[in-house]
Design a protein around this motif. Sequence first.
Motif, mmCIF file in Angstrom:
data_model
loop_
_atom_site.group_PDB
_atom_site.id
_atom_site.type_symbol
_atom_site.label_atom_id
_atom_site.label_comp_id
_atom_site.label_asym_id
_atom_site.label_seq_id
_atom_site.Cartn_x
_atom_site.Cartn_y
_atom_site.Cartn_z
ATOM 1 N N ALA A 1 56.181 103.855 117.581
ATOM 2 C CA ALA A 1 56.750 104.285 116.302
ATOM 3 C C ALA A 1 58.258 104.378 116.461
ATOM 4 C CB ALA A 1 56.170 105.625 115.874
ATOM 5 N N HIS A 2 58.974 104.143 115.375
ATOM 6 C CA HIS A 2 60.435 104.074 115.442
ATOM 7 C C HIS A 2 61.057 105.431 115.773
ATOM 8 C CE1 HIS A 2 61.109 106.095 111.537
ATOM 9 N NE2 HIS A 2 60.063 105.428 111.099
ATOM 10 N N ARG A 3 62.282 105.375 116.227
ATOM 11 C CA ARG A 3 63.025 106.602 116.534
ATOM 12 C C ARG A 3 63.144 107.454 115.278
ATOM 13 N NH1 ARG A 3 69.117 106.282 118.831
ATOM 14 N NH2 ARG A 3 68.062 105.140 120.509
ATOM 15 N N GLY A 4 62.961 108.765 115.426
ATOM 16 C CA GLY A 4 63.038 109.661 114.282
ATOM 17 C C GLY A 4 61.750 109.759 113.497
ATOM 18 N N SER A 5 60.648 109.250 114.048
ATOM 19 C CA SER A 5 59.359 109.303 113.335
ATOM 20 C C SER A 5 58.530 110.513 113.738
ATOM 21 C CB SER A 5 58.561 108.025 113.605
ATOM 22 O OG SER A 5 58.278 107.902 114.994
ATOM 23 N N PHE B 1 54.261 101.250 114.110
ATOM 24 C CA PHE B 1 54.759 101.832 112.865
ATOM 25 C C PHE B 1 56.282 101.713 112.886
ATOM 26 C CE2 PHE B 1 50.744 103.778 113.900
ATOM 27 C CZ PHE B 1 50.063 103.838 112.691
ATOM 28 N N ASP B 2 56.809 100.623 112.289
ATOM 29 C CA ASP B 2 58.251 100.410 112.316
ATOM 30 C C ASP B 2 58.929 101.140 111.153
ATOM 31 O OD1 ASP B 2 58.038 98.818 109.986
ATOM 32 O OD2 ASP B 2 57.797 96.990 111.169
ATOM 33 N N CYS B 3 60.243 101.019 111.088
ATOM 34 C CA CYS B 3 61.023 101.784 110.104
ATOM 35 C C CYS B 3 60.758 101.351 108.674
ATOM 36 C CB CYS B 3 62.514 101.680 110.417
ATOM 37 S SG CYS B 3 63.197 99.996 110.281
ATOM 38 N N TYR B 4 60.151 100.172 108.488
ATOM 39 C CA TYR B 4 59.896 99.679 107.137
ATOM 40 C C TYR B 4 58.549 100.145 106.586
ATOM 41 C CZ TYR B 4 63.517 96.523 108.876
ATOM 42 O OH TYR B 4 64.658 96.016 109.437
ATOM 43 N N ILE C 1 68.315 102.952 106.564
ATOM 44 C CA ILE C 1 68.029 101.821 107.454
ATOM 45 C C ILE C 1 69.254 100.910 107.564
ATOM 46 C CG2 ILE C 1 66.659 99.721 107.699
ATOM 47 C CD1 ILE C 1 64.305 101.265 106.462
ATOM 48 N N HIS C 2 69.905 100.652 106.441
ATOM 49 C CA HIS C 2 71.111 99.812 106.457
ATOM 50 C C HIS C 2 72.206 100.463 107.291
ATOM 51 C CE1 HIS C 2 74.151 96.980 105.083
ATOM 52 N NE2 HIS C 2 74.909 98.005 104.760
ATOM 53 N N ASN D 1 64.460 100.110 118.777
ATOM 54 C CA ASN D 1 64.214 101.484 118.352
ATOM 55 C C ASN D 1 63.653 101.617 116.953
ATOM 56 O OD1 ASN D 1 65.263 103.564 120.450
ATOM 57 N ND2 ASN D 1 66.777 101.943 120.460
ATOM 58 N N TYR D 2 63.891 100.651 116.092
ATOM 59 C CA TYR D 2 63.477 100.794 114.698
ATOM 60 C C TYR D 2 62.528 99.695 114.205
ATOM 61 C CZ TYR D 2 66.883 104.495 114.507
ATOM 62 O OH TYR D 2 67.557 105.660 114.751
#
Length: 413
Positions: free
Chosen positions: A49-53, A213-216, A226-227, A241-242
Amino acid sequence: MTADEALTLLLADPARVANLCGYSKLTSSLHGRWMKDMLLGQKDMTLMAHRGSYKTTCLAMVMATLLVTRPGCSLMFLRKTDEDAAEIIKQVKMILQTEAMRTLTAAIYGESVTLCRTGSSEITTNVYCAPRGAAQLIGCGLGGTLTGRHAEYVFTDDIVTLRDRISQPERERTAAVYMELQNIRSPGGRIINTGTPWHREDAFRLMPAPQKFDCYTTGLLGKDEIHRLHQSMSPSLFAANYELRHIAREDALFASAPAFTADETQLYGGIAHVDAGYGGGDMTALTCARRTGDSITLYGRLWQGHVDTCMEAIAAECDRLQCGPLWCETNGDKGYLARELRRRGMQVRAYRESANKYVKIATHLRKWWHRITFLEGTDSDYLAQILDYSDCAIHDDAPDSAACICRLLERRE
């Protein structure tokens, strides 16, 4: 609340328990599913899973829950270093001492579960009933001794890092430790892994196929965030990471792995260089380095945003590593940075840059690359900028600063 109701809540609705313990951002639809898989599953599992999840927070909640719902089981938790592992062991202790967990365990056992044996790397509760004398939960880094240890549950979290991307020996070491975990896990036990991928040949190739589970897809990050993250770091760092994927630039100048040292005294008496950022997507890069014969010891830091926000940190790092003078160019700011740093009592050397940036990096930094040893603690995004650098790179603050200091050390010698 009855004992059965408390057990059902802990095992069937762990996200609600996490909310009661103060982790209000964990959701039943996402984090609850992760935690139930860890608590109730039967097979080994891998979660990416992405960072911050909040995947590490979920892991801490799961370990705290297992300590009180599986009192006959022992647990082991591994991270890259002992210090990283101790940080999560501390979080597990805090969860066990929350009012919500004390109330639930009191419903199960007639009194709240307490910590009867605790340290920076271990936890044992008063309900632990295993015959062995080892702690109920042990946390350690990959460099710790695993021989002779056993656990029903083995958790790994971020044991694959940027070091595994840039160093084949590090990849091999991490993979060897992971294979040893097969002997640590007791018969019928589980190994549960969380983290992000860094290299095609890293230790994740030995793990079960991951749930990704990516950032999208998590819904935890908006498009604007995200941008912003994409613009603030190198492509490989964002991808790992994302987006949970690794990318390799065929046109990158620095493909081989640098060496590392933990001895900061190797920098004492060196010099420093700063590549200043002035807002927007710019970053400020600090490089401290010392040349000894035909080798260079180097340390790098990277800050997002205007250089004004990190001048104190720059001064502190130079003082800590006893590196001076600090060199900075005057092309873009007409000497502003040099004047401000001198006002803070720093020894500064200002100069005007005339060399083409790509030629400078491809000449001086590339020349020394195989003879550079990085100090442990160098920012991962500083290293990632260098490893991603090409003539069309978006960010070049770190490789530019490193190239400048290599050129200065050549002239100084």
